[in-house]
Design a protein around this motif. Sequence first.
Motif, short mmCIF file in Angstrom:
data_model
loop_
_atom_site.label_atom_id
_atom_site.label_comp_id
_atom_site.label_asym_id
_atom_site.label_seq_id
_atom_site.Cartn_x
_atom_site.Cartn_y
_atom_site.Cartn_z
N PRO A 192 -7.48 -9.32 -13.23
CA PRO A 192 -6.34 -10.13 -12.76
C PRO A 192 -5.02 -9.61 -13.29
CG PRO A 192 -8.11 -11.52 -13.60
CD PRO A 192 -8.47 -10.13 -13.97
N GLY A 193 -4.01 -9.60 -12.42
CA GLY A 193 -2.68 -9.21 -12.84
C GLY A 193 -2.49 -7.73 -13.09
N ALA A 194 -3.47 -6.88 -12.71
CA ALA A 194 -3.34 -5.44 -12.94
C ALA A 194 -2.17 -4.88 -12.15
CB ALA A 194 -4.62 -4.73 -12.55
N SER A 195 -1.34 -4.07 -12.79
CA SER A 195 -0.21 -3.45 -12.11
C SER A 195 -0.70 -2.28 -11.26
CB SER A 195 0.81 -2.94 -13.12
OG SER A 195 0.27 -1.85 -13.86
N MET A 196 0.18 -1.78 -10.38
CA MET A 196 -0.18 -0.62 -9.57
C MET A 196 -0.52 0.57 -10.47
SD MET A 196 2.37 -0.62 -6.31
CE MET A 196 2.56 -2.04 -5.24
N ASP A 197 0.24 0.73 -11.55
CA ASP A 197 -0.03 1.82 -12.48
C ASP A 197 -1.40 1.65 -13.12
OD1 ASP A 197 0.70 4.17 -13.95
OD2 ASP A 197 1.02 2.89 -15.68
N ASP A 198 -1.74 0.44 -13.53
CA ASP A 198 -3.06 0.17 -14.11
C ASP A 198 -4.17 0.55 -13.15
OD1 ASP A 198 -1.86 -0.90 -16.39
OD2 ASP A 198 -1.91 -2.95 -15.61
N ILE A 199 -4.01 0.15 -11.89
CA ILE A 199 -5.05 0.40 -10.89
C ILE A 199 -5.14 1.89 -10.58
CG2 ILE A 199 -5.77 -0.07 -8.51
CD1 ILE A 199 -4.32 -2.79 -8.78
N SER A 200 -4.01 2.55 -10.51
CA SER A 200 -4.00 3.99 -10.25
C SER A 200 -4.74 4.75 -11.34
CB SER A 200 -2.55 4.48 -10.16
OG SER A 200 -2.51 5.87 -9.94
N VAL A 201 -4.52 4.36 -12.59
CA VAL A 201 -5.24 4.99 -13.71
C VAL A 201 -6.72 4.69 -13.62
CG1 VAL A 201 -5.55 4.96 -16.21
CG2 VAL A 201 -3.24 5.02 -15.25
N LEU A 202 -7.08 3.44 -13.32
CA LEU A 202 -8.48 3.02 -13.25
C LEU A 202 -9.26 3.85 -12.23
CD1 LEU A 202 -10.69 0.89 -14.02
CD2 LEU A 202 -9.83 -0.48 -12.10
N LEU A 203 -8.64 4.11 -11.08
CA LEU A 203 -9.35 4.79 -9.99
C LEU A 203 -9.34 6.31 -10.11
CD1 LEU A 203 -8.23 2.73 -6.85
CD2 LEU A 203 -10.05 2.25 -8.49
N THR A 204 -8.56 6.84 -11.04
CA THR A 204 -8.44 8.31 -11.10
C THR A 204 -8.82 8.90 -12.45
OG1 THR A 204 -6.10 8.16 -11.77
CG2 THR A 204 -6.57 8.32 -9.41
N ALA A 264 0.83 -1.20 0.00
CA ALA A 264 0.00 0.00 0.00
C ALA A 264 0.86 1.25 0.00
CB ALA A 264 -0.93 0.00 1.22
N ARG A 265 1.99 1.23 0.71
CA ARG A 265 2.85 2.41 0.77
C ARG A 265 3.43 2.73 -0.60
NH1 ARG A 265 7.69 1.98 4.91
NH2 ARG A 265 8.05 0.18 3.55
N MET A 266 3.86 1.69 -1.34
CA MET A 266 4.41 1.91 -2.67
C MET A 266 3.33 2.45 -3.61
SD MET A 266 6.92 1.95 -4.69
CE MET A 266 8.15 1.09 -3.68
N PHE A 267 2.08 1.96 -3.44
CA PHE A 267 0.99 2.46 -4.28
C PHE A 267 0.75 3.95 -4.02
CE2 PHE A 267 -3.49 3.34 -5.14
CZ PHE A 267 -3.62 2.86 -6.43
N ARG A 268 0.79 4.35 -2.76
CA ARG A 268 0.59 5.76 -2.43
C ARG A 268 1.70 6.62 -3.02
NH1 ARG A 268 -1.10 3.44 2.57
NH2 ARG A 268 0.95 3.76 3.54
N GLU A 315 1.11 9.44 -5.91
CA GLU A 315 1.49 10.83 -5.65
C GLU A 315 2.52 11.32 -6.67
OE1 GLU A 315 2.76 10.64 -1.63
OE2 GLU A 315 0.71 10.67 -0.79
N TYR A 316 3.49 10.46 -6.99
CA TYR A 316 4.52 10.83 -7.95
C TYR A 316 3.91 11.10 -9.33
CZ TYR A 316 8.65 10.55 -10.93
OH TYR A 316 9.63 10.83 -11.86
N MET A 317 2.87 10.35 -9.69
CA MET A 317 2.20 10.53 -10.98
C MET A 317 1.17 11.65 -10.96
SD MET A 317 3.76 8.28 -12.79
CE MET A 317 2.78 8.27 -14.29
N ASP A 318 1.10 12.38 -9.84
CA ASP A 318 0.20 13.52 -9.68
C ASP A 318 -1.28 13.11 -9.82
OD1 ASP A 318 -0.37 16.18 -9.16
OD2 ASP A 318 -0.37 16.75 -11.27
N ARG A 319 -1.61 11.96 -9.20
CA ARG A 319 -3.00 11.48 -9.26
C ARG A 319 -3.65 11.40 -7.88
NH1 ARG A 319 -1.14 6.17 -12.63
NH2 ARG A 319 -0.49 7.20 -14.58
#
Length: 390
Positions: free
Chosen positions: A92-104, A67-71, A75-79
């Motif tokens: 399945p298999g979604a990367s942190m970047d994929d999930i960050s884009v999905l939620l924002t 969770a800390r790496m995801f945060r 934040e680094y990607m300005d999302r």
Amino acid sequence: MWKSLASNFLTLTIILLVALSGAIYWGQRMWVTPGPLADAVCVSVPRGATLWTVSDRLEADGAIADARMFRLGTEYMDRADKLKAGNFLVPPGASMDDISVLLTASGQSTCGAEVNYRIGVNLAELQLREIDPATGRYEVTEEFLPEAPKPAAYQRFLDQGFGSYRVTVAEGVTAWQIWSSLAKFDVLTGEVEKIPAEGSLSPGSYDVAPGDDRNALIAQMTDRQARVLAEAWAARAEGLPFASPEEALTLASIVEKETGIAEERPMVASVFLNRLEQGMRLQTDPTVIYGITEGKGILGRGLRASELQRYTPYNTYAIDGLPPGPIANPGPDSIRAVLNPAQSEFLYFVADGSGGHAFATTLAEHNANVRRWREIERTRAQTPTPTPGQ
């Protein structure tokens, strides 16, 4: 000695830089590497949720490993401040970047269910809508009245602990209808002690969450209506017979009750404005009905001749000009229609049998249109209704 210290410092610096480079490389790899999910999971992001709570939920659901790496990555990607409320299907298999884009990025729910409380002119009802995997769109699976026993599907929705809620107000609903309907929606809290001013509430959809205050929702509706009216008033056509935005709002509410066809509203508005300019009475039935019901429910029958003649402040068969205030809550299309009406010489209109209206300039033309409408009514009354299976 100084050479030794300098050499040690240089060595330590190199080690730290190498370690930092390694950490950055590791973090970048972790950010884009496929995640641990073996099966898709539906993640709910409540309105007002923080990145901290969402990341912890993702880790608990097994969507991400850290969770800390995801945060840090978000934040680094300005999302970090762009989280959207809704229910999101993490594949399945979604990367942190994929999930960050999905939620924002989209703000469109892709899984789960939604409860939509629809407040209409005739009734208020709850709709349970669920995502159809085949289309990716919400489909209505249950409809029921707020005071009726809750169906099993709705109880399952409550037991899941996630899902979204919204309140949808139809155009032309009165302030009393909104006020009384919201009191029955037990997702909300707080008591609205005073019925809002007629016409002051903007129809449309509003996202809500369990525990939200009804007064806050009313304030949101009021603010939206004030913005719509102010913008339309600022862009109004020249030469309109309105002394204030409130008068325009009153006529917009009449237009709203006369036609449900958006494209027709500027023409209907032109009829009433032409009548006002020529000193004719508006003679519109919805104002008579409002004078009888005061906006508290529907009349449920046709108007009597005596009611058309009886004086009330809202009876536009009996008064000159506009009634003292709105008779419903008009939507943006009706507000814009009266402030930028069609250019016409029409003074009359009547239903044409297709859902729209036939317009006329002279009384003779209007009477002919009325006769055609009466014939349509008679034909419909004489046509037997098919029974199921025929």
